[in-house]
Write a protein that holds these residues in place. Structure first.
Motif, short mmCIF file in Angstrom:
data_model
loop_
_atom_site.label_atom_id
_atom_site.label_comp_id
_atom_site.label_asym_id
_atom_site.label_seq_id
_atom_site.Cartn_x
_atom_site.Cartn_y
_atom_site.Cartn_z
N THR A 184 0.83 -1.19 0.00
CA THR A 184 0.00 0.00 0.00
C THR A 184 0.88 1.25 0.00
O THR A 184 1.88 1.29 0.70
CB THR A 184 -0.90 -0.01 1.26
N ARG A 185 0.51 2.23 -0.81
CA ARG A 185 1.40 3.34 -1.14
C ARG A 185 2.11 3.98 0.07
O ARG A 185 3.33 4.17 0.05
CB ARG A 185 0.64 4.41 -1.91
N TRP A 186 1.35 4.29 1.12
CA TRP A 186 1.94 5.02 2.25
C TRP A 186 3.04 4.24 2.95
O TRP A 186 3.84 4.79 3.67
CB TRP A 186 0.86 5.38 3.28
N TYR A 187 3.03 2.93 2.76
CA TYR A 187 3.99 2.09 3.47
C TYR A 187 5.02 1.51 2.52
O TYR A 187 5.68 0.53 2.81
CB TYR A 187 3.23 0.96 4.21
N PRO A 220 -1.24 8.88 9.81
CA PRO A 220 -0.28 8.31 8.87
C PRO A 220 0.95 9.19 8.73
O PRO A 220 0.84 10.42 8.69
CB PRO A 220 -1.07 8.25 7.56
N TYR A 221 2.11 8.55 8.68
CA TYR A 221 3.37 9.30 8.69
C TYR A 221 3.66 9.89 7.32
O TYR A 221 4.00 11.07 7.21
CB TYR A 221 4.49 8.36 9.15
N LEU A 222 3.54 9.08 6.28
CA LEU A 222 3.88 9.56 4.93
C LEU A 222 2.70 9.38 3.98
O LEU A 222 2.70 8.49 3.14
CB LEU A 222 5.10 8.79 4.40
N PRO A 223 1.67 10.21 4.11
CA PRO A 223 0.48 10.02 3.28
C PRO A 223 0.60 10.68 1.91
O PRO A 223 0.22 11.83 1.74
CB PRO A 223 -0.63 10.68 4.12
N GLY A 224 1.14 9.96 0.95
CA GLY A 224 1.26 10.50 -0.41
C GLY A 224 -0.08 10.41 -1.13
O GLY A 224 -0.82 9.45 -0.97
N VAL A 228 3.68 9.70 -7.44
CA VAL A 228 4.70 10.74 -7.57
C VAL A 228 4.79 11.53 -6.27
O VAL A 228 5.87 11.79 -5.75
CB VAL A 228 4.35 11.69 -8.73
N ASP A 229 3.61 11.86 -5.72
CA ASP A 229 3.57 12.61 -4.47
C ASP A 229 4.21 11.81 -3.35
O ASP A 229 4.84 12.38 -2.46
CB ASP A 229 2.12 12.96 -4.15
N GLN A 230 4.07 10.48 -3.40
CA GLN A 230 4.63 9.64 -2.35
C GLN A 230 6.15 9.83 -2.26
O GLN A 230 6.70 9.93 -1.18
CB GLN A 230 4.29 8.17 -2.62
N LEU A 231 6.80 9.90 -3.44
CA LEU A 231 8.25 10.14 -3.46
C LEU A 231 8.55 11.45 -2.76
O LEU A 231 9.45 11.53 -1.93
CB LEU A 231 8.73 10.22 -4.91
N ASP A 232 7.76 12.48 -3.12
CA ASP A 232 8.01 13.80 -2.57
C ASP A 232 7.84 13.81 -1.06
O ASP A 232 8.69 14.31 -0.32
CB ASP A 232 7.04 14.78 -3.23
N VAL A 233 6.72 13.22 -0.60
CA VAL A 233 6.42 13.20 0.83
C VAL A 233 7.51 12.43 1.59
O VAL A 233 7.99 12.87 2.63
CB VAL A 233 5.03 12.55 1.07
N THR A 234 7.88 11.28 1.03
CA THR A 234 8.89 10.45 1.68
C THR A 234 10.21 11.20 1.85
O THR A 234 10.81 11.22 2.91
CB THR A 234 9.13 9.17 0.86
N PHE A 235 10.64 11.84 0.75
CA PHE A 235 11.96 12.47 0.81
C PHE A 235 11.92 13.77 1.59
O PHE A 235 12.92 14.20 2.15
CB PHE A 235 12.51 12.68 -0.60
N GLN A 289 15.87 3.63 7.17
CA GLN A 289 17.04 3.95 6.35
C GLN A 289 16.62 3.88 4.89
O GLN A 289 15.95 2.94 4.48
CB GLN A 289 18.16 2.93 6.60
N LEU A 290 17.02 4.88 4.12
CA LEU A 290 16.63 4.88 2.71
C LEU A 290 17.32 3.72 1.97
O LEU A 290 16.70 3.04 1.17
CB LEU A 290 17.00 6.22 2.07
#
Lengths: 336, 330
Positions: A184-187, A220-224, A228-235, A289-290
């Motif tokens: 699932t995207r956020w995870y 949720p910690y990283l709700p993209g 594409v937005d998920q990458l942005d939110v994560t980084f 860790q990335l």
């Protein structure tokens, strides 16, 4: 057991006299998804409460949905207190039925229930159980690939169980490509976002790290919003990976460093997770860790100091439960 | 103004009024002394005439005498009905008990069935005399503990502050000394200034960390002392004393094989140069693919898995496990 690594033998399907349908009663429909309908029922012989997942057939071109096959394939190999138990499988002329243990609650419900207060001991206990479950999967070379609070079910005695093996997969031959469109995207771990096809158990560890953060934040910690937005939110939260901190990242199929965000300082993380102790923060940083090769595996996570520092993890039976909506006025404490 | 002796505040500004919970009539202190010194006497108010005793007189706390009276009644009832929540198996029963108390207080306060209620109260007191005493003892013990605890806490805080101050002072002196040393060294030594500075910086760092450790250990010591002397420690519920194990005993610590070191991607050559490592030309080729490396794939995982699978189940004797007490997989 002397060699716990051994995959438990496939669940011996019980020898039965009549057709299997007679061993279980379907009583109440409790949910319906695209692929399956879930019923509540009882095992006739023992009276044990169970859930029956009836897989819909005929709507897929190959006859049967992949996820059902995966679920059967992997669950019958896994036996662990923190993995959902597949009690039985039987088929009727038109359907395939999975008999699963009944787990009435999940972690997502608890996270969203604002009346429930989590203590550090509670979070620690859930993390422990999740990690133990995933440790068992990984040492049997099975990736779960869809860890999220919604798939961490809670048994009536408080035990947390990893469920929904519809996306699970055994680690195969290294030359086989794995699909990067999982979890699932956020995870979803960054290597998946970059379209990696040869990932490892580290993707499950990432999901656990994000769930850990969510347990502390209660959102949720990283709700993209989209991939594409998920990458942005994560980084934005964890910094943009570069060749220095993640060697060979630029060789991944969909790598791009659109916007470069700096790595968050420890103080920034401390501010964000104000309730976390230093050791909790350490564990979270290790899990998120990335670079997948630097991310800690389930063994290292379980051996982390966070679990041995006080407070002790809460006993499963004392963990918070779903709040009952309307409390009896009688049960409320009277004030003099 | 006192209605008995007609003294008023204007002439004797430090006069105080007393009341007696029998009738709640206000009488000034000197009147109380005068009238009741020789023993019980009737209330001097006209038409009251209740027999009062000097030792029951007390200062009024609330302006409203009705409230004063209710508080007294509650105190009286509470002395008899003195159980707390922990004495009851369930909240419901405790609530029932509290309800009962309220009932009695209400009756006494509003003069409903006073005689019966008092009799009931008396009866209860007679029947539960021992219990009440015991409970009282326990409660007073608890409050004494609390006082002790607070004192100890205060002492601990002071102790910590003192140590901190002392260490700060030492640090300050040390810094001055260092400064002096630096100047001396720069004047006499042949080394360059940067080198000297660097040396000093290193020294400073190591001192700082050792200091920090020292402080921490002192603090921990104090905490431990405090905890062992803490009377509340014994009140903590008895914990399950099973030691914590992250894997709950379900972890394979003694693998049946030892793994050879696996080469890193950069070290792998096309020919067999493995020297005491594993050689698999196909895998070695994959181990150099950057895409694989970037996704976290590593050669040693492959070998480890192969070995795991080769040795899986060896040394696991099913008959033995069946006969021995239930295997503790949990």
């Amino acid at each position: 057991m002397s060699t716990p690594v051994v995959a438990s033998p496939p669940v011996p399907l019980k020898k039965r006299s009549g057709p299997a349908t007679h061993n279980y009663s379907k009583e109440r429909k409790v949910g319906e998804g695209t692929y399956a309908v879930v019923y509540l029922g009882h095992q006739v012989t023992t009276g044990r409460e169970i859930a029956i997942k009836e897989i819909k057939t005929g709507i897929f071109k190959d006859g049967l949905d992949m996820s059902a096959l995966r679920e059967v394939k992997y669950l019958q190999e896994l036996r662990h207190p923190n993995v959902i138990e597949l009690v039985d499988v039987f088929s009727t002329p038109h359907n395939l039925n999975l008999v699963l243990e009944l787990l009435p609650c999940d972690l997502e419900v608890l996270i969203k229930d604002k009346e429930v207060v989590f203590t550090m001991g509670d979070i620690k206990s859930w993390m422990l159980m999740t990690l133990r479950g995933i440790h068992h999967c990984h040492r049997n070379f099975i990736l779960h690939r869809d860890l999220k609070p919604n798939n961490l079910l809670i048994a009536p005695d408080g035990q947390l169980k990893i469920a929904d093996f519809g996306l699970a997969r055994a680690l195969g031959n290294p030359n086989e490509d794995l699909s990067s469109n999982v979890v699932t995207r956020w995870y979803r771990a960054p290597e998946l976002l970059f379209g990696a096809k040869h990932y490892t158990g580290a993707i499950d560890m990432w999901s656990i790290g994000i769930i850990f953060a969510e347990l502390m934040l209660r959102v949720p910690y990283l709700p993209g919003k989209d991939d594409v937005d998920q990458l942005d939110v994560t980084f934005k939260a964890l910094g943009t990976p570069t060749e220095q901190i993640w060697p060979n990242v630029s060789s991944l199929p969909m790598y791009n460093a659109l916007t470069v965000y700096a790595q968050p300082s420890r103080q920034e993380l401390r501010n964000r997770f104000s309730a976390a102790t230093e050791k909790a923060l350490d564990l979270m940083i290790m899990l998120t860790q990335l670079d997948p090769s630097r991310r800690c595996d389930s063994t290292r996570a379980l051996l982390h100091d966070f679990f041995t520092e006080l407070p002790r993890p809460t006993e499963p039976r004392d963990l918070p439960k779903k709040s009952i909506k309307k409390e009896e006025p009688d049960a409320k404490r009277r004030k003099i | 103004m006192c209605p008995i002796c007609k003294t008023d505040k204007y002439l004797s500004p430090n006069m105080t009024f007393l009341i007696n919970p029998e009738c709640y009539h206000k009488i000034c202190e000197s009147c109380v002394d005068r009238i009741f010194s020789l023993g019980p006497a009737p209330c001097p108010y006209p038409k009251c005439g209740k027999i009062l005793r000097k030792n029951k007189f007390k200062q009024q706390v609330f302006d409203d005498l009705r409230i004063e009276r209710e508080i007294d009644i509650r105190k009286k009832v509470g002395n008899v009905y003195n159980k707390t929540e922990e004495d009851f198996p369930s909240l419901k029963e405790y609530n029932q008990y509290l309800e009962n108390i309220e009932e009695i207080v209400f009756k006494l306060n509003n003069d409903v069935d006073v005689v019966e209620t008092l009799a009931e109260l008396d009866k209860y007191e007679q029947e539960h005399k021992l219990e009440i005493l015991e409970k009282n003892m326990r409660e007073s013990e608890k409050s004494a503990d609390l006082v002790k605890y607070q004192e100890a806490m205060e002492r601990l805080k002071q102790e910590k502050r003192k140590i901190q101050e002392k260490m700060d002072l030492e640090d300050l002196n040390f810094q001055r000394e260092q400064q002096q040393k630096l100047l001396d060294k720069m004047a006499t030594s042949s080394e360059t200034t940067e080198e000297i500075l660097k040396q000093l910086e290193v020294q400073k760092q190591s001192r700082l960390t050792s200091r920090r450790k020292q402080l921490q250990s002192i603090n921990e010591n104090l905490d431990r002392q405090f905890n062992s002397a803490n009377p509340f420690h014994k009140h903590l519920p008895e914990e399950v004393q099973t030691p914590f194990t992250p894997f709950k005993g379900d972890r394979d610590l003694n693998k049946k094989y030892t793994m050879l070191p696996v080469l890193d991607a950069e070290e792998i050559m096309d020919t067999d140069n493995s020297h005491g490592s594993y050689y698999d030309p196909y895998m070695n080729k994959l181990a150099k693919v950057k895409e694989f490396l970037g996704a976290g794939w590593r050669l040693n995982h492959v070998y480890e898995r192969a070995l795991d699978e080769a040795f899986i189940g060896l040394g696991c004797i099913i008959e033995q496990e069946k006969t021995s007490a239930k295997p503790t997989l949990v």
